[in-house]
Write a protein that holds these residues in place. Structure first.
Motif, PDB file in Angstrom:
ATOM      1  N   PRO A   1       0.766  -1.162   0.114  1.00 57.04           N
ATOM      2  CA  PRO A   1      -0.058  -0.149   0.111  1.00 57.04           C
ATOM      3  C   PRO A   1       0.817   1.184   0.162  1.00 57.04           C
ATOM      4  CG  PRO A   1      -0.747  -1.488   1.707  1.00 57.04           C
ATOM      5  CD  PRO A   1       0.345  -2.310   1.121  1.00 57.04           C
ATOM      6  N   LEU A   2       2.017   1.246   0.789  1.00 53.61           N
ATOM      7  CA  LEU A   2       2.812   2.403   0.678  1.00 53.61           C
ATOM      8  C   LEU A   2       3.396   2.912  -0.638  1.00 53.61           C
ATOM      9  CD1 LEU A   2       4.699   1.823   4.159  1.00 53.61           C
ATOM     10  CD2 LEU A   2       2.814   3.416   3.750  1.00 53.61           C
ATOM     11  N   TYR A   3       3.445   1.970  -1.324  1.00 53.11           N
ATOM     12  CA  TYR A   3       4.114   2.157  -2.799  1.00 53.11           C
ATOM     13  C   TYR A   3       3.020   2.611  -3.604  1.00 53.11           C
ATOM     14  CZ  TYR A   3       8.373  -0.104  -0.819  1.00 53.11           C
ATOM     15  OH  TYR A   3       9.645  -0.289  -0.021  1.00 53.11           O
ATOM     16  N   ALA A   4       2.138   1.708  -3.686  1.00 55.59           N
ATOM     17  CA  ALA A   4       1.018   1.958  -4.758  1.00 55.59           C
ATOM     18  C   ALA A   4       0.314   3.312  -4.497  1.00 55.59           C
ATOM     19  CB  ALA A   4      -0.123   1.240  -4.379  1.00 55.59           C
ATOM     20  N   TYR A   5       0.079   3.670  -3.166  1.00 57.19           N
ATOM     21  CA  TYR A   5      -0.278   4.961  -2.869  1.00 57.19           C
ATOM     22  C   TYR A   5       0.440   6.301  -3.123  1.00 57.19           C
ATOM     23  CZ  TYR A   5      -3.739   8.293   0.042  1.00 57.19           C
ATOM     24  OH  TYR A   5      -4.385   9.087   0.255  1.00 57.19           O
ATOM     25  N   ALA A   6       1.800   5.993  -2.951  1.00 57.07           N
ATOM     26  CA  ALA A   6       2.724   6.798  -3.770  1.00 57.07           C
ATOM     27  C   ALA A   6       2.470   7.093  -5.364  1.00 57.07           C
ATOM     28  CB  ALA A   6       4.241   6.446  -3.580  1.00 57.07           C
ATOM     29  N   ILE A   7       2.150   6.249  -6.078  1.00 49.24           N
ATOM     30  CA  ILE A   7       1.735   6.302  -7.259  1.00 49.24           C
ATOM     31  C   ILE A   7       0.760   7.121  -7.544  1.00 49.24           C
ATOM     32  CG2 ILE A   7       1.375   5.280  -9.588  1.00 49.24           C
ATOM     33  CD1 ILE A   7       4.401   4.854  -8.649  1.00 49.24           C
ATOM     34  N   VAL A   8      -0.161   6.855  -6.744  1.00 53.19           N
ATOM     35  CA  VAL A   8      -1.426   7.643  -6.969  1.00 53.19           C
ATOM     36  C   VAL A   8      -1.248   9.067  -6.601  1.00 53.19           C
ATOM     37  CG1 VAL A   8      -3.779   8.283  -6.090  1.00 53.19           C
ATOM     38  CG2 VAL A   8      -2.813   5.845  -6.062  1.00 53.19           C
ATOM     39  N   GLY A   9      -0.253   9.423  -5.665  1.00 51.78           N
ATOM     40  CA  GLY A   9       0.196  10.666  -5.099  1.00 51.78           C
ATOM     41  C   GLY A   9       0.745  11.426  -6.441  1.00 51.78           C
ATOM     42  N   ILE A  10       1.508  10.736  -7.294  1.00 50.13           N
ATOM     43  CA  ILE A  10       2.047  11.347  -8.452  1.00 50.13           C
ATOM     44  C   ILE A  10       0.947  11.905  -9.245  1.00 50.13           C
ATOM     45  CG2 ILE A  10       3.188  10.783 -10.872  1.00 50.13           C
ATOM     46  CD1 ILE A  10       4.788   8.872  -9.183  1.00 50.13           C
ATOM     47  N   GLY A  11       0.029  11.158  -9.400  1.00 51.28           N
ATOM     48  CA  GLY A  11      -1.345  11.645 -10.312  1.00 51.28           C
ATOM     49  C   GLY A  11      -1.977  13.076  -9.573  1.00 51.28           C
ATOM     50  N   ALA A  12      -2.020  13.085  -8.303  1.00 47.62           N
ATOM     51  CA  ALA A  12      -2.683  14.033  -7.407  1.00 47.62           C
ATOM     52  C   ALA A  12      -1.894  15.272  -7.704  1.00 47.62           C
ATOM     53  CB  ALA A  12      -2.696  13.534  -5.974  1.00 47.62           C
ATOM     54  N   ALA A  13      -0.559  15.043  -7.519  1.00 47.79           N
ATOM     55  CA  ALA A  13       0.302  16.234  -7.785  1.00 47.79           C
ATOM     56  C   ALA A  13       0.121  16.989  -9.257  1.00 47.79           C
ATOM     57  CB  ALA A  13       1.728  16.009  -7.455  1.00 47.79           C
ATOM     58  N   ALA A  14       0.132  16.188 -10.107  1.00 49.55           N
ATOM     59  CA  ALA A  14      -0.235  16.736 -11.475  1.00 49.55           C
ATOM     60  C   ALA A  14      -1.471  17.095 -11.801  1.00 49.55           C
ATOM     61  CB  ALA A  14      -0.007  15.660 -12.555  1.00 49.55           C
ATOM     62  N   TYR A  15      -2.440  16.552 -10.861  1.00 49.49           N
ATOM     63  CA  TYR A  15      -3.800  17.176 -11.146  1.00 49.49           C
ATOM     64  C   TYR A  15      -4.163  18.376 -10.470  1.00 49.49           C
ATOM     65  CZ  TYR A  15      -8.954  16.665 -10.646  1.00 49.49           C
ATOM     66  OH  TYR A  15     -10.441  16.778 -10.913  1.00 49.49           O
ATOM     67  N   SER A  16      -3.508  18.510  -9.367  1.00 48.90           N
ATOM     68  CA  SER A  16      -3.842  19.851  -8.539  1.00 48.90           C
ATOM     69  C   SER A  16      -3.545  21.239  -9.017  1.00 48.90           C
ATOM     70  CB  SER A  16      -2.989  19.874  -7.220  1.00 48.90           C
ATOM     71  OG  SER A  16      -3.497  21.127  -6.370  1.00 48.90           O
ATOM     72  N   PRO A  17      -2.519  21.560  -9.888  1.00 47.43           N
ATOM     73  CA  PRO A  17      -2.493  22.770 -10.544  1.00 47.43           C
ATOM     74  C   PRO A  17      -3.483  22.967 -11.562  1.00 47.43           C
ATOM     75  CG  PRO A  17      -0.291  21.755 -10.271  1.00 47.43           C
ATOM     76  CD  PRO A  17      -1.054  20.778  -9.953  1.00 47.43           C
ATOM     77  N   ALA A  18      -3.897  22.125 -12.103  1.00 46.52           N
ATOM     78  CA  ALA A  18      -4.856  22.185 -13.178  1.00 46.52           C
ATOM     79  C   ALA A  18      -6.226  22.413 -12.875  1.00 46.52           C
ATOM     80  CB  ALA A  18      -4.717  20.862 -14.149  1.00 46.52           C
ATOM     81  N   LYS A  19      -6.483  21.705 -11.544  1.00 50.59           N
ATOM     82  CA  LYS A  19      -7.870  22.165 -10.808  1.00 50.59           C
ATOM     83  C   LYS A  19      -8.215  23.269 -10.573  1.00 50.59           C
ATOM     84  CE  LYS A  19      -8.018  20.572  -6.346  1.00 50.59           C
ATOM     85  NZ  LYS A  19      -8.321  20.066  -5.307  1.00 50.59           N
ATOM     86  N   TYR A  20      -7.266  23.738  -9.724  1.00 49.18           N
ATOM     87  CA  TYR A  20      -7.342  25.288  -9.352  1.00 49.18           C
ATOM     88  C   TYR A  20      -6.908  26.274 -10.521  1.00 49.18           C
ATOM     89  CZ  TYR A  20      -8.145  23.710  -4.656  1.00 49.18           C
ATOM     90  OH  TYR A  20      -8.619  23.181  -3.400  1.00 49.18           O
ATOM     91  N   GLY A  21      -6.071  25.836 -11.170  1.00 46.01           N
ATOM     92  CA  GLY A  21      -5.593  26.819 -12.227  1.00 46.01           C
ATOM     93  C   GLY A  21      -6.726  27.143 -13.452  1.00 46.01           C
ATOM     94  N   ILE A  22      -7.479  26.234 -13.519  1.00 46.08           N
ATOM     95  CA  ILE A  22      -8.545  26.245 -14.616  1.00 46.08           C
ATOM     96  C   ILE A  22      -9.373  27.210 -14.309  1.00 46.08           C
ATOM     97  CG2 ILE A  22     -10.233  24.526 -13.860  1.00 46.08           C
ATOM     98  CD1 ILE A  22     -10.465  23.743 -16.790  1.00 46.08           C
TER      99      ILE A  22
END
Length: 391
Positions: free
Chosen positions: A91-112
């Protein structure tokens, strides 16, 4: 509101509820695997590390492509992280991969928002976004704990489908003009570009106070979530599934405070809400006197109201200043970098205290006093700075 805003809102809600549900599904999986107690808060740390490491790059990525496409790709990465967990990756590794997606998602989410809407609609739009985010925070933990209670892998599979559904709606978000597209794509240039954005926002008077407060808020908020789970277990005798109801009540309070801020606080007066953050810290300390579930619900609701009331105006102010000075994606990437350093530090301290078996009430006192003192210092420094500028 502009065309496509509500399509974005649906996609945002689905992605946010999946994020919140996945955390608790992974916590349930850790329990099934008999992982050490300190792995629970450490799980969140593996998630936020991506925000810090990728900060110099995700802002440029968000500004270089239509933000709907950025969110589509990001939800695909989150889906991949869920698949890895289903295939047996820890879980610690799989959740870290999800974190990569979340990191990329956030600037677009608020920036739009700053690209889609005029500045006079930003607080209202942020209230909608925070409202859906808070709804996801309310429903996500309950959903994640419920669907993962008997079989964590089944719960993670359901969440993976939700990410796919979010990506489907991302695909239909109208394209907006690309804002502040990065001039070069070399590693050295991107790091210099991020450093320029970082220093520009911290040197701006309004940007500085908004960054400081939102950094503190998200660090404190992420830690408070785990504090509540442990406090509910030790003091109130609640299991994880029941404790998520208290987190939901806290989130409802944030939603109420967000609505109040959107109705009564103007963008140019955003800094005036800071005293509510000071009061919030004292309310956190008052948790040590609570020994019933009913009183706990009232106290957490009030903490949430105060948190929502000061978060939305300062988030809006930071977005507005960042959009003017840098471009939306760069600004949000800097914000995420700072906020997740706050989460990493405060959660790291909390993880250490749990590892040392410190009493939960002692942890709550330290935590609440830290929030109040930090907010008071930020407010006084801002007042001192504005008086000096006026003179």
């Amino acid at each position: 509101m502009a065309r496509g805003f509500y399509t974005f809102l649906i996609a945002q809600f689905l992605s946010a509820i999946a994020d919140n549900a996945l955390l608790f599904a992974c916590i349930a999986l850790l329990s099934t695997l008999n992982a050490p107690e300190w792995h629970v808060p450490f799980l969140k740390e593996t998630f936020v590390v991506s925000y810090i490491i990728l900060a110099p790059f995700v802002g440029s990525f968000a500004d270089a492509l239509p933000k709907g496409r950025v969110m589509f790709i990001s939800n695909g990465i989150k889906f991949f992280g869920c698949v890895l967990a289903l295939l047996g990756v820890p879980p610690l590794y799989a959740y870290a991969i999800v974190g990569i997606g979340a990191a990329a998602y956030s600037p677009a989410k608020y920036g739009i928002l700053t690209e889609m809407l005029p500045s006079n609609q930003l607080i209202k739009a942020n209230a909608w976004v925070e409202g859906t985010t808070v709804s996801a925070i309310i429903l996500g933990p309950v959903l994640g704990s419920t669907i993962a209670a008997d079989n964590p892998y089944f719960g993670i599979a359901i969440i993976a489908v939700v990410y796919l559904l979010a990506a489907f709606f991302n695909h239909f978000i109208p394209k907006v003009p690309i804002d502040h597209k990065v001039a070069q794509r070399s590693l050295t240039f991107l790091i210099r570009d991020f450093w320029h954005a970082f220093t520009t926002l911290w040197k701006d008077t309004q940007g500085q106070v908004a960054l400081a407060v939102t950094t503190l808020f998200w660090g404190a908020g992420a830690t408070l979530q785990f504090v509540i789970l442990q406090w509910a277990k030790e003091v109130l005798g609640m299991d994880q599934q029941a404790a998520t109801v208290l987190i939901a009540i806290l989130a409802i309070g944030i939603a109420v405070g967000s609505v109040g801020a959107s109705m009564f606080v103007k963008l140019e007066e955003a800094v005036k809400v800071l005293p509510s953050g000071i009061l919030m810290g004292f309310l956190v300390v008052s948790m040590i006197f609570v020994d019933t579930r009913e009183v706990a619900a009232v106290v957490l609701f009030c903490i949430g109201v105060l948190a929502g009331y000061f978060l939305v105006p300062l988030n809006s102010l930071l977005q507005h200043r960042g959009h003017i000075l840098l471009g939306a994606g760069h600004s949000i990437a800097v914000q995420n970098f700072n906020e997740n350093i706050g989460i990493l530090l405060l959660l790291g301290i909390y993880t250490f205290m749990v590892h040392q078996n410190l009493p939960i009430n002692f942890i709550i006192i330290i935590f609440g006093i830290f929030v109040s003192v930090s907010m008071a210092v930020i407010y006084q420094l801002y007042l001192k700075h504005t008086r000096a500028n006026a003179a």
